[in-house]
Design a protein around this motif. Structure first.
Motif, PDB file in Angstrom:
ATOM      1  N   VAL A   1      11.432   2.704   1.184  1.00 47.68           N
ATOM      2  CA  VAL A   1      11.070   2.235   2.510  1.00 47.68           C
ATOM      3  C   VAL A   1      12.312   1.987   3.348  1.00 47.68           C
ATOM      4  O   VAL A   1      12.325   2.175   4.550  1.00 47.68           O
ATOM      5  CB  VAL A   1      10.238   0.934   2.412  1.00 47.68           C
TER       6      VAL A   1
ATOM      7  N   ARG B   1       4.650   0.435   0.315  1.00 44.71           N
ATOM      8  CA  ARG B   1       5.095  -0.642   1.197  1.00 44.71           C
ATOM      9  C   ARG B   1       4.429  -1.970   0.839  1.00 44.71           C
ATOM     10  O   ARG B   1       5.064  -3.027   0.871  1.00 44.71           O
ATOM     11  CB  ARG B   1       4.804  -0.281   2.655  1.00 44.71           C
TER      12      ARG B   1
ATOM     13  N   ILE C   1      12.441  -6.773   7.566  1.00 46.58           N
ATOM     14  CA  ILE C   1      12.098  -5.348   7.515  1.00 46.58           C
ATOM     15  C   ILE C   1      10.935  -5.116   6.557  1.00 46.58           C
ATOM     16  O   ILE C   1      10.015  -4.342   6.853  1.00 46.58           O
ATOM     17  CB  ILE C   1      13.330  -4.513   7.112  1.00 46.58           C
ATOM     18  N   TYR C   2      10.951  -5.770   5.408  1.00 42.85           N
ATOM     19  CA  TYR C   2       9.822  -5.660   4.489  1.00 42.85           C
ATOM     20  C   TYR C   2       8.528  -6.103   5.177  1.00 42.85           C
ATOM     21  O   TYR C   2       7.473  -5.467   5.016  1.00 42.85           O
ATOM     22  CB  TYR C   2      10.053  -6.520   3.248  1.00 42.85           C
TER      23      TYR C   2
ATOM     24  N   ASP D   1       2.437   6.139   0.652  1.00 42.01           N
ATOM     25  CA  ASP D   1       3.499   5.402   1.326  1.00 42.01           C
ATOM     26  C   ASP D   1       3.044   3.981   1.664  1.00 42.01           C
ATOM     27  O   ASP D   1       3.798   3.020   1.485  1.00 42.01           O
ATOM     28  CB  ASP D   1       3.921   6.134   2.604  1.00 42.01           C
ATOM     29  N   GLU D   2       1.808   3.830   2.138  1.00 47.78           N
ATOM     30  CA  GLU D   2       1.285   2.498   2.454  1.00 47.78           C
ATOM     31  C   GLU D   2       1.155   1.654   1.190  1.00 47.78           C
ATOM     32  O   GLU D   2       1.456   0.453   1.205  1.00 47.78           O
ATOM     33  CB  GLU D   2      -0.067   2.627   3.148  1.00 47.78           C
TER      34      GLU D   2
ATOM     35  N   HIS E   1       7.916  -6.138   8.402  1.00 46.77           N
ATOM     36  CA  HIS E   1       7.605  -5.179   9.461  1.00 46.77           C
ATOM     37  C   HIS E   1       6.870  -3.964   8.905  1.00 46.77           C
ATOM     38  O   HIS E   1       5.956  -3.426   9.548  1.00 46.77           O
ATOM     39  CB  HIS E   1       8.897  -4.750  10.158  1.00 46.77           C
ATOM     40  N   HIS E   2       7.239  -3.527   7.701  1.00 44.83           N
ATOM     41  CA  HIS E   2       6.590  -2.365   7.105  1.00 44.83           C
ATOM     42  C   HIS E   2       5.217  -2.708   6.521  1.00 44.83           C
ATOM     43  O   HIS E   2       4.329  -1.854   6.486  1.00 44.83           O
ATOM     44  CB  HIS E   2       7.485  -1.778   6.011  1.00 44.83           C
TER      45      HIS E   2
END
Length: 363
Positions: free
Chosen positions: A19, A125, A97-98, A121-122, A100-101
């Motif tokens: 990520v 995250r 950032i973590y 990917d989701e 935010h993702h």
């Protein structure tokens, strides 16, 4: 120096996390830092005066309820900063950032309530977010501190000096528990991999019987008893991992052995229905049971019934406080949860995470 170690650890975390992009600035002027992200707490709130959201919290240590907001709940000053560092190095930007993702992934789950719609990917995250959330709490810092204290005491009891014990554990004589806490916080690759190997589900409850979130919101449970070896590791057979996403939706990550057991139950029940229905116990409603099992085997949304234990687990794991969206939810917590927490000695966090708080939510 600890500061150099921390900077290197952060860079390693970036390399192990698809990520993340290139290393970035770890400096911050942010003083008030949330141990549970504000965006998650907002899912447990209701509108207050103006634009502010309202939460109601229960402090386990003080035994009192009070009103608060997502801006103020679970805040600790400079909690993720490297102490006394001249460049103000902190993990706060990395955690941001973590968050935010993960935030849009969780928002999508709250909207469509279907775990099967997550992309790879989701899912990654969200696994990063859960692993980091489990490691970033004040309760985890105290757990590490307590573990170091127990180990040094044991080593001193067999003849080591305190300095030798600290050196054996890789610590400076002055003690740098927070440095260990911050370093392990960015070393979550193995935990992320373990979470990705679990079976993921969404559990749903009704607004009148809401989920609670706490300052230690990632909860581990295991129905298996492995005696002195313990049963709450991420890799332990039968482990169940929970994270409330809102007052009505919870993420559950189960050991694959649980689904395998459900598949065997399904096959056995179908066999009895086809060959020997008279052998099915009277108290079992076979078609209702098969529908329940299908939610496991097909990863469907699981509505929780009144008989299922839903509130007590988050309450027991909280370090100090729980929060919710209405005063009546605090009354519900006091009526249903506090007697259990108090009777088991968990009111003071003796077994799980010391000094945490409960945060409850509901409409």
């Amino acid at each position: 120096m600890p500061s150099i170690q921390m900077h290197r650890c952060a860079c390693v975390a970036f390399q192990g996390d698809k990520v993340m992009a290139d290393p970035f600035n770890l400096q911050t002027d942010v003083v008030r830092q949330h141990t549970v992200p504000r965006f998650l707490l907002k899912h447990f709130s209701t509108p207050g005066k103006g634009k502010r959201q309202r939460l109601y919290a229960f402090d386990k240590a003080a035994g009192r309820a009070y009103a608060t907001t997502p801006d103020d709940a679970t805040v600790r000053n400079t909690f993720y900063n490297l102490d006394n560092h001249p460049d103000r190095l902190s993990l706060e930007p990395l955690l941001g950032i973590y968050e935010h993702h993960a935030a849009p992934v969780i928002a999508a789950l709250l909207a469509h309530r279907d775990i099967r719609r997550l992309t790879d990917d989701e899912r990654y995250r969200l696994a990063v977010f859960v692993a980091v959330q489990r490691a970033r709490t004040f309760g985890e810092l105290e757990r590490i501190s307590g573990m170091i204290s127990v180990l040094t005491d044991k080593m001193e009891a067999i003849g080591s000096t305190k300095e030798q014990a600290m050196e054996t554990l890789g610590l400076s004589s002055g003690g740098d528990t927070k440095d260990i806490f911050l370093r392990q916080l960015v070393q979550q690759v193995s935990h992320i991999d373990l979470l990705l190997k679990k079976d993921w589900y969404l559990l749903e409850t009704r607004p009148e019987r809401p989920f609670y979130v706490s300052d230690n919101p990632v909860v581990l449970k295991n129905s298996n008893d492995f005696g002195p070896y313990g049963n709450l590791g991420l890799a332990v057979r039968g482990i169940q991992i929970y994270l409330p996403l809102s007052s009505t939706l919870m993420l559950a990550m189960y050991c694959p052995s649980i689904r395998e057991q459900m598949v065997r139950q399904k096959q056995h029940l179908q066999h009895l229905l086809a060959r020997a229905p008279h052998l099915i116990p009277r108290h079992i409603r076979p078609f209702e049971r098969l529908e329940h099992i299908r939610r496991y085997t097909d990863y469907l949304l699981m509505p929780l019934t009144r008989s299922m234990s839903r509130i007590t687990i988050p309450c027991r794991w909280s370090s100090r406080s729980s929060t919710c969206s209405a005063v009546k939810r605090i009354s519900l917590w006091l009526r249903e949860c506090w007697p259990i927490v108090n009777a088991t000695g968990l009111a003071r966090g003796l077994r799980f995470s010391p000094n945490s708080g409960l945060t409850c939510a509901g409409k």
